[in-house]
Design a protein around this motif. Structure first.
Motif, PDB file in Angstrom:
ATOM      1  N   GLU A 267       5.999   7.098 -13.449  1.00  0.00           N
ATOM      2  CA  GLU A 267       6.016   8.179 -12.902  1.00  0.00           C
ATOM      3  C   GLU A 267       7.391   8.969 -12.846  1.00  0.00           C
ATOM      4  OE1 GLU A 267       4.338   7.151  -8.656  1.00  0.00           O
ATOM      5  OE2 GLU A 267       2.537   6.353  -9.747  1.00  0.00           O
ATOM      6  N   HIS A 268       8.550   8.055 -12.853  1.00  0.00           N
ATOM      7  CA  HIS A 268       9.690   8.791 -12.446  1.00  0.00           C
ATOM      8  C   HIS A 268      10.182   9.182 -13.927  1.00  0.00           C
ATOM      9  CE1 HIS A 268      13.155   8.971 -10.032  1.00  0.00           C
ATOM     10  NE2 HIS A 268      14.030   8.636 -11.078  1.00  0.00           N
ATOM     11  N   GLY A 269       9.244   9.083 -14.841  1.00  0.00           N
ATOM     12  CA  GLY A 269       9.808   9.797 -16.314  1.00  0.00           C
ATOM     13  C   GLY A 269      10.377   8.849 -17.476  1.00  0.00           C
ATOM     14  N   LEU A 270      10.225   7.498 -16.980  1.00  0.00           N
ATOM     15  CA  LEU A 270      10.710   6.590 -18.089  1.00  0.00           C
ATOM     16  C   LEU A 270       9.911   6.530 -18.982  1.00  0.00           C
ATOM     17  CD1 LEU A 270      12.624   3.897 -16.118  1.00  0.00           C
ATOM     18  CD2 LEU A 270      13.723   5.898 -16.979  1.00  0.00           C
ATOM     19  N   ASP A 271      10.334   5.893 -20.201  1.00  0.00           N
ATOM     20  CA  ASP A 271       9.411   5.403 -21.240  1.00  0.00           C
ATOM     21  C   ASP A 271       8.874   3.894 -20.949  1.00  0.00           C
ATOM     22  OD1 ASP A 271      11.025   3.399 -23.252  1.00  0.00           O
ATOM     23  OD2 ASP A 271      12.362   5.306 -22.469  1.00  0.00           O
ATOM     24  N   GLN A 272       7.945   3.351 -21.508  1.00  0.00           N
ATOM     25  CA  GLN A 272       7.230   1.977 -21.256  1.00  0.00           C
ATOM     26  C   GLN A 272       8.354   1.241 -21.464  1.00  0.00           C
ATOM     27  OE1 GLN A 272       4.236   1.506 -20.147  1.00  0.00           O
ATOM     28  NE2 GLN A 272       4.524  -0.819 -20.136  1.00  0.00           N
ATOM     29  N   SER A 273       9.015   0.991 -22.484  1.00  0.00           N
ATOM     30  CA  SER A 273      10.045  -0.127 -22.721  1.00  0.00           C
ATOM     31  C   SER A 273      11.034   0.035 -21.714  1.00  0.00           C
ATOM     32  CB  SER A 273      10.709   0.171 -24.127  1.00  0.00           C
ATOM     33  OG  SER A 273      11.835  -0.766 -24.248  1.00  0.00           O
ATOM     34  N   THR A 274      11.608   1.027 -21.210  1.00  0.00           N
ATOM     35  CA  THR A 274      12.871   1.222 -20.332  1.00  0.00           C
ATOM     36  C   THR A 274      12.132   0.592 -19.084  1.00  0.00           C
ATOM     37  OG1 THR A 274      13.948   2.854 -21.638  1.00  0.00           O
ATOM     38  CG2 THR A 274      14.646   2.693 -19.126  1.00  0.00           C
ATOM     39  N   ALA A 275      10.935   1.185 -18.923  1.00  0.00           N
ATOM     40  CA  ALA A 275      10.337   1.102 -17.263  1.00  0.00           C
ATOM     41  C   ALA A 275      10.139  -0.551 -17.209  1.00  0.00           C
ATOM     42  CB  ALA A 275       9.268   1.720 -17.248  1.00  0.00           C
ATOM     43  N   VAL A 276       9.755  -1.149 -18.335  1.00  0.00           N
ATOM     44  CA  VAL A 276       9.695  -2.687 -18.059  1.00  0.00           C
ATOM     45  C   VAL A 276      11.067  -3.416 -18.146  1.00  0.00           C
ATOM     46  CG1 VAL A 276       9.015  -4.947 -19.603  1.00  0.00           C
ATOM     47  CG2 VAL A 276       7.462  -2.764 -19.414  1.00  0.00           C
ATOM     48  N   LYS A 277      11.924  -3.039 -18.766  1.00  0.00           N
ATOM     49  CA  LYS A 277      13.223  -3.669 -18.626  1.00  0.00           C
ATOM     50  C   LYS A 277      13.859  -3.446 -17.096  1.00  0.00           C
ATOM     51  CE  LYS A 277      14.532  -3.351 -23.530  1.00  0.00           C
ATOM     52  NZ  LYS A 277      15.223  -2.606 -24.649  1.00  0.00           N
TER      53      LYS A 277
ATOM     54  N   ILE B 179       0.827  -1.130  -0.027  1.00  0.00           N
ATOM     55  CA  ILE B 179       0.052  -0.219   0.156  1.00  0.00           C
ATOM     56  C   ILE B 179       0.805   1.317   0.026  1.00  0.00           C
ATOM     57  CG2 ILE B 179      -1.645   1.296   1.425  1.00  0.00           C
ATOM     58  CD1 ILE B 179      -3.060  -1.448   2.142  1.00  0.00           C
ATOM     59  N   LYS B 180       1.928   1.237   0.774  1.00  0.00           N
ATOM     60  CA  LYS B 180       2.940   2.327   0.875  1.00  0.00           C
ATOM     61  C   LYS B 180       3.529   2.666  -0.422  1.00  0.00           C
ATOM     62  CE  LYS B 180       6.998   2.830   3.513  1.00  0.00           C
ATOM     63  NZ  LYS B 180       7.639   2.517   4.532  1.00  0.00           N
ATOM     64  N   LEU B 181       3.927   1.616  -0.872  1.00  0.00           N
ATOM     65  CA  LEU B 181       4.413   1.695  -2.497  1.00  0.00           C
ATOM     66  C   LEU B 181       3.546   2.317  -3.425  1.00  0.00           C
ATOM     67  CD1 LEU B 181       6.729   1.005  -4.701  1.00  0.00           C
ATOM     68  CD2 LEU B 181       5.897  -1.277  -4.724  1.00  0.00           C
ATOM     69  N   LYS B 182       2.313   1.710  -3.387  1.00  0.00           N
ATOM     70  CA  LYS B 182       1.326   2.244  -4.394  1.00  0.00           C
ATOM     71  C   LYS B 182       0.731   3.515  -4.249  1.00  0.00           C
ATOM     72  CE  LYS B 182      -2.944  -0.255  -6.252  1.00  0.00           C
ATOM     73  NZ  LYS B 182      -3.921  -1.226  -5.928  1.00  0.00           N
ATOM     74  N   GLN B 183       0.569   3.986  -3.041  1.00  0.00           N
ATOM     75  CA  GLN B 183       0.234   5.440  -2.814  1.00  0.00           C
ATOM     76  C   GLN B 183       1.357   6.346  -2.834  1.00  0.00           C
ATOM     77  OE1 GLN B 183      -1.583   4.925   1.043  1.00  0.00           O
ATOM     78  NE2 GLN B 183      -3.674   4.290   0.002  1.00  0.00           N
ATOM     79  N   SER B 184       2.656   5.994  -3.004  1.00  0.00           N
ATOM     80  CA  SER B 184       3.810   6.945  -2.957  1.00  0.00           C
ATOM     81  C   SER B 184       3.753   7.679  -4.261  1.00  0.00           C
ATOM     82  CB  SER B 184       5.090   6.200  -2.642  1.00  0.00           C
ATOM     83  OG  SER B 184       6.075   7.135  -2.855  1.00  0.00           O
ATOM     84  N   ASN B 185       4.248   8.882  -4.356  1.00  0.00           N
ATOM     85  CA  ASN B 185       4.511   9.483  -5.601  1.00  0.00           C
ATOM     86  C   ASN B 185       6.123   9.727  -5.662  1.00  0.00           C
ATOM     87  OD1 ASN B 185       5.278  11.389  -3.589  1.00  0.00           O
ATOM     88  ND2 ASN B 185       3.482  13.002  -4.232  1.00  0.00           N
ATOM     89  N   GLN B 186       6.848   8.964  -4.945  1.00  0.00           N
ATOM     90  CA  GLN B 186       8.402   9.292  -5.026  1.00  0.00           C
ATOM     91  C   GLN B 186       8.882   8.280  -6.271  1.00  0.00           C
ATOM     92  OE1 GLN B 186      10.105  11.148  -3.063  1.00  0.00           O
ATOM     93  NE2 GLN B 186       7.958  11.851  -2.654  1.00  0.00           N
ATOM     94  N   GLY B 187       8.336   7.647  -7.018  1.00  0.00           N
ATOM     95  CA  GLY B 187       8.822   6.927  -8.263  1.00  0.00           C
ATOM     96  C   GLY B 187      10.017   5.921  -7.725  1.00  0.00           C
ATOM     97  N   LEU B 188      11.061   6.084  -8.384  1.00  0.00           N
ATOM     98  CA  LEU B 188      11.966   5.080  -8.064  1.00  0.00           C
ATOM     99  C   LEU B 188      12.246   4.832  -6.406  1.00  0.00           C
ATOM    100  CD1 LEU B 188      14.341   3.294  -9.231  1.00  0.00           C
ATOM    101  CD2 LEU B 188      15.895   5.066  -9.262  1.00  0.00           C
ATOM    102  N   MET B 189      12.306   5.925  -5.734  1.00  0.00           N
ATOM    103  CA  MET B 189      12.626   5.901  -4.248  1.00  0.00           C
ATOM    104  C   MET B 189      11.559   5.130  -3.281  1.00  0.00           C
ATOM    105  SD  MET B 189      15.627   7.001  -3.926  1.00  0.00           S
ATOM    106  CE  MET B 189      16.171   6.432  -5.486  1.00  0.00           C
ATOM    107  N   ALA B 190      10.236   5.325  -4.136  1.00  0.00           N
ATOM    108  CA  ALA B 190       9.423   4.412  -3.497  1.00  0.00           C
ATOM    109  C   ALA B 190       9.779   2.889  -3.526  1.00  0.00           C
ATOM    110  CB  ALA B 190       7.853   4.583  -3.938  1.00  0.00           C
ATOM    111  N   ILE B 191      10.125   2.494  -4.714  1.00  0.00           N
ATOM    112  CA  ILE B 191      10.653   1.152  -4.845  1.00  0.00           C
ATOM    113  C   ILE B 191      11.865   0.678  -4.031  1.00  0.00           C
ATOM    114  CG2 ILE B 191      11.413  -0.563  -6.471  1.00  0.00           C
ATOM    115  CD1 ILE B 191      10.194   0.965  -8.820  1.00  0.00           C
ATOM    116  N   LYS B 192      12.789   1.641  -3.823  1.00  0.00           N
ATOM    117  CA  LYS B 192      14.162   1.477  -2.950  1.00  0.00           C
ATOM    118  C   LYS B 192      13.299   1.104  -1.386  1.00  0.00           C
ATOM    119  CE  LYS B 192      17.857   3.772  -1.071  1.00  0.00           C
ATOM    120  NZ  LYS B 192      18.510   5.148  -1.251  1.00  0.00           N
ATOM    121  N   THR B 193      12.448   2.049  -1.080  1.00  0.00           N
ATOM    122  CA  THR B 193      11.818   2.161   0.224  1.00  0.00           C
ATOM    123  C   THR B 193      11.003   0.731   0.355  1.00  0.00           C
ATOM    124  OG1 THR B 193      11.515   4.229   0.607  1.00  0.00           O
ATOM    125  CG2 THR B 193       9.978   3.044   1.999  1.00  0.00           C
ATOM    126  N   PHE B 194      10.154   0.147  -0.484  1.00  0.00           N
ATOM    127  CA  PHE B 194       9.761  -0.890  -0.391  1.00  0.00           C
ATOM    128  C   PHE B 194      10.721  -2.523  -0.143  1.00  0.00           C
ATOM    129  CE2 PHE B 194       8.068  -4.787  -3.164  1.00  0.00           C
ATOM    130  CZ  PHE B 194       6.975  -5.059  -2.262  1.00  0.00           C
TER     131      PHE B 194
END
Length: 192
Positions: free
Chosen positions: A141-151, A71-86
């Protein structure tokens, strides 16, 4: 007239989850489940159908254990840093007072890799896919394009599994260094 159960499903599943987490699916026998859960085989079969049924209920309980971090990850608007916190939140879940057990799902997936437990593997894959999609969403959300985000999400899912394994054998400080280095390296690629 059916007998009234003398136990709560949630309580016995919590005990079973801990047992599976420490021993693994294949190394957990019905007799171990009986003694750990505090109920007999008849009650286990009546409530859960089989050892596999107990394990699937344990995987669902494990998912619930992650719900606050998810839930914390989902609700965060911190992009990559939200994943790091997760990642750090998950590391806290893997660790208890006396040892690190790693991730129950990663442990099981490795143990059953070429096994025919398709229901269990499907349950695990669904959780992994859900996390992967959350990673993609945060990277977009962090600004990556779809292909790079998936990779990068694919890379992060594998990294998370590596952290699970590493947490069982390396001091926690080294695992923290691994997380920091990983996210510093990814952040550097985002700025170029």
């Amino acid at each position: 007239m059916p007998r009234k159960k003398s136990y709560e499903d949630n309580d016995v599943i919590e005990k079973a989850t801990e047992l599976f987490w420490r021993n693994g699916y294949q190394n957990t026998s019905m007799s171990l489940l009986e003694s750990t859960m505090g109920i007999n085989k008849f009650s286990i079969y009546a409530s859960f159908g089989s050892k596999q049924g107990v394990f699937i209920a344990s995987l669902q309980a494990y998912r619930t254990l992650h719900s606050t971090a998810i839930i914390k990850l989902k609700q965060s608007n911190q992009g990559l840093m939200a994943i790091k916190t997760f990642f750090y939140d998950c590391l806290d879940i893997y660790h208890d007072t006396d040892c690190s057990k790693g991730c129950l799902m990663s442990n099981t997936r490795a143990q059953l890799n070429n096994h025919k437990e398709t229901k269990i593997l499907a349950e695990i894959q669904s959780f992994v896919d859900y996390q992967r999609q959350l990673f993609i969403d945060k990277l977009l959300e962090h600004g990556l394009d779809q292909s790079t985000a998936v990779k990068q999400a694919n890379y992060l899912i594998i990294t998370k599994q590596s952290i699970s394994a590493a947490s069982k054998v390396h001091p926690i400080e080294q695992v923290h260094d691994y997380i920091e280095f990983t996210f510093n390296a990814i952040s550097a690629t985002h700025t170029h």
